[in-house]
Design an enzyme around this catalytic site. Sequence first.
Site, PDB file in Angstrom:
ATOM      1  N   ASP A   1       8.974   6.012   7.542  1.00 14.73           N
ATOM      2  CA  ASP A   1       8.602   7.334   8.052  1.00 14.73           C
ATOM      3  C   ASP A   1       7.662   8.084   7.111  1.00 14.73           C
ATOM      4  OD1 ASP A   1      10.271   7.878   5.972  1.00 14.73           O
ATOM      5  OD2 ASP A   1      11.711   9.068   7.112  1.00 14.73           O
TER       6      ASP A   1
ATOM      7  N   ARG B   1       3.644  13.437  -8.645  1.00 17.85           N
ATOM      8  CA  ARG B   1       3.684  12.506  -9.769  1.00 17.85           C
ATOM      9  C   ARG B   1       2.343  12.516 -10.489  1.00 17.85           C
ATOM     10  NH1 ARG B   1       5.882   6.547  -8.632  1.00 17.85           N
ATOM     11  NH2 ARG B   1       4.002   6.149  -7.447  1.00 17.85           N
TER      12      ARG B   1
ATOM     13  N   ASP C   1       7.397   3.958 -10.600  1.00 15.16           N
ATOM     14  CA  ASP C   1       8.227   3.740  -9.411  1.00 15.16           C
ATOM     15  C   ASP C   1       9.707   3.675  -9.730  1.00 15.16           C
ATOM     16  OD1 ASP C   1       6.305   4.076  -7.626  1.00 15.16           O
ATOM     17  OD2 ASP C   1       6.218   2.029  -6.886  1.00 15.16           O
TER      18      ASP C   1
ATOM     19  N   GLY D   1       0.844  -1.198   0.000  1.00 13.29           N
ATOM     20  CA  GLY D   1       0.000   0.000   0.000  1.00 13.29           C
ATOM     21  C   GLY D   1       0.875   1.242   0.000  1.00 13.29           C
TER      22      GLY D   1
ATOM     23  N   ASP E   1       4.287  -4.844  -7.477  1.00 19.02           N
ATOM     24  CA  ASP E   1       3.657  -3.588  -7.043  1.00 19.02           C
ATOM     25  C   ASP E   1       4.170  -2.415  -7.874  1.00 19.02           C
ATOM     26  OD1 ASP E   1       5.962  -4.497  -5.452  1.00 19.02           O
ATOM     27  OD2 ASP E   1       5.929  -2.484  -4.623  1.00 19.02           O
ATOM     28  N   ASN E   2       5.229  -2.640  -8.643  1.00 15.51           N
ATOM     29  CA  ASN E   2       5.771  -1.575  -9.479  1.00 15.51           C
ATOM     30  C   ASN E   2       5.467  -1.807 -10.959  1.00 15.51           C
ATOM     31  OD1 ASN E   2       6.794  -0.458  -7.146  1.00 15.51           O
ATOM     32  ND2 ASN E   2       8.815  -1.378  -7.383  1.00 15.51           N
TER      33      ASN E   2
HETATM   34  P1  AMP Z   1       8.979   1.162  -3.428  1.00 20.00           P
HETATM   35  O1  AMP Z   1      10.311   0.580  -3.141  1.00 20.00           O
HETATM   36  O2  AMP Z   1       8.977   2.654  -3.555  1.00 20.00           O
HETATM   37  O3  AMP Z   1       8.305   0.497  -4.576  1.00 20.00           O
HETATM   38  O4  AMP Z   1       8.092   0.872  -2.139  1.00 20.00           O
HETATM   39  C1  AMP Z   1       7.753  -0.390  -1.671  1.00 20.00           C
HETATM   40  C2  AMP Z   1       6.791  -0.250  -0.520  1.00 20.00           C
HETATM   41  O5  AMP Z   1       7.442   0.360   0.612  1.00 20.00           O
HETATM   42  C3  AMP Z   1       5.584   0.614  -0.805  1.00 20.00           C
HETATM   43  O6  AMP Z   1       4.478   0.065  -0.150  1.00 20.00           O
HETATM   44  C4  AMP Z   1       5.965   1.949  -0.240  1.00 20.00           C
HETATM   45  O7  AMP Z   1       4.844   2.732   0.079  1.00 20.00           O
HETATM   46  C5  AMP Z   1       6.741   1.534   1.000  1.00 20.00           C
HETATM   47  N1  AMP Z   1       7.710   2.556   1.401  1.00 20.00           N
HETATM   48  C6  AMP Z   1       8.834   2.901   0.758  1.00 20.00           C
HETATM   49  N2  AMP Z   1       9.477   3.878   1.418  1.00 20.00           N
HETATM   50  C7  AMP Z   1       8.758   4.171   2.511  1.00 20.00           C
HETATM   51  C8  AMP Z   1       8.899   5.103   3.588  1.00 20.00           C
HETATM   52  N3  AMP Z   1       9.928   5.940   3.693  1.00 20.00           N
HETATM   53  N4  AMP Z   1       7.924   5.115   4.523  1.00 20.00           N
HETATM   54  C9  AMP Z   1       6.887   4.283   4.453  1.00 20.00           C
HETATM   55  N5  AMP Z   1       6.694   3.393   3.476  1.00 20.00           N
HETATM   56  C10 AMP Z   1       7.623   3.320   2.501  1.00 20.00           C
HETATM   57 MG    MG Z   2       6.623   0.799  -5.425  1.00 22.51          MG
END
Ligand code: AMP
Ligand code: MG
Length: 482
Positions: free
Chosen positions: A122, A173, A259, A87, A249-250
């Site tokens: 965070d 975005r 992403d 999420g 998820d990406n």
């Molecule tokens: P991503 O690597 O950007 O595709 O993120 C993978 C998952 O980790 C997603 O559900 C993001 O919302 C969550 N996520 C990534 N960075 C953070 C962060 N700093 N705080 C909270 N959730 C994060």
């Molecule tokens: Mg992602």
Amino acid sequence: MTIGWHFDNTYSKLSNKFKEEIKPMPVHDPELIIMNNELAKNLNLDFSKIDKKKIAEIFSGNLLPEGTNTIAQAYAGHQFGHFTMLGDGRAVLLGEHLTNKNNRFDIQFKGSGRTSFSRDGDGRAALGPMLREYIISEAIHSLNIPTTRSLAVVKTGEKVVRENLLQGAILTRVASSHLRVGTFQYIAATQNIENLNTLIDYTIDRHYPEIKSSKTKALDLLNLVMEKQCQLVVDWMRVGFIHGVMNTDNVAISGETIDYGPCAFMDQYNPKTVFSSIDKFGRYAYTNQPPITKWNLARFAECLIPLIDKNEETSVKIATDLIDNFQNIYEEKWLNMMRDKLGLFGEDISDKKLINDLFNWMEKNKVDYTNTFCHLMGVKINDNEYKNDNFLEWSNKWKKRSGLNNSSKEKQIELMKKTNPIVIPRNHKVEEALTEADKGNLEKINKLIAILKNPYGDQKGIEEYQAPAPISNKKYQTFCGT
Ligand code: AMP
Ligand code: MG
């Protein structure tokens, strides 16, 4: 003073299974770093009469535009092969903006604070990774590859804690939607057929209205998404783009690149190229991107099984047959794309060998991927590497094959120039621009962004941006930026 926002939010009207209503967390002292005026114009938005401070308040979430209905979207995903409920943990969807032509775009903040999906995170983002997404997503757009876009980056005036203390930032975005394979996985995991049907109908309405009245919606959707994803990965391969985290998820259902994390462009040709520090086993290496796309599509197909046919066994058989065809579709698209890169019209049975011989030569001689095609289309670059007997031998075969083109040399070059970029976001130039931007100097990043806007045109005086990185014994590594 009207900016021109026209929010018409449909996703936020879905049930709470799909999302959480949440406001972005206000930030301390927002400052506008980059604004994409060209994109704003395309969206029929006008910020020219708004002062910078106010723009910063808007793109930090301190001042929400009228008509927004902010939510965090639920989704799941296979991360490096392992299934997890995820999420928006650091993103908030403001809503869907309609352009004058009624085109619908998600407007989303990335780095806007915690949500119920944040887990240990965070909810914040650092300036470097947000500017990186801005540079690369806009470059991908200019390369004519479907992608989410970047509208603005603001600094929050707050620090974020990573390995070091970094400057906080928020990226705005723009996407045709944020529906992901992971969105389907989330709903499928709850085993609620009604919600699954809702999601399918929602997706078809938004992206594939041509199958609205089909009797085999789920299967048609799978087919269309496969087509889009297949084209997307062919485009990535064309320009040497390595996404870096092709977790489900990406993967956007729209077929847009989404992403931008540890992504980067390949310089020296090596099919095993991996830049991401967390991709220890090269799961998402350059050459693995097509089979991983197929793997991700198989995960998408699994979500749709209950709706493809009433009989589960039949459903699985139909979906498997379809996914098994990925390879054929990909290979044909890839071969045609490579023919375009080499300016070859028509088909010859030796084309595949000719192409593979070039790849083998590039790999063996560690030459630059982008610049090899520049050399072939007569774009001036440092060409010492090409004064090589094996290359000349290959080049003669290529010229011979070009003779079968039944077309002029001009037409050949025209096709090549449309297909091969003369400039890509070189890793060392991106890093240089980000380092300067972090110190408050935006000259380099603005220049880089401007040059990357025209990768297929004739640009003078950009040699510095075309040259590969100076030889270094340090391997280039990228980080997730979370
Ligand atoms: P991503 O690597 O950007 O595709 O993120 C993978 C998952 O980790 C997603 O559900 C993001 O919302 C969550 N996520 C990534 N960075 C953070 C962060 N700093 N705080 C909270 N959730 C994060
Ligand atoms: Mg992602």
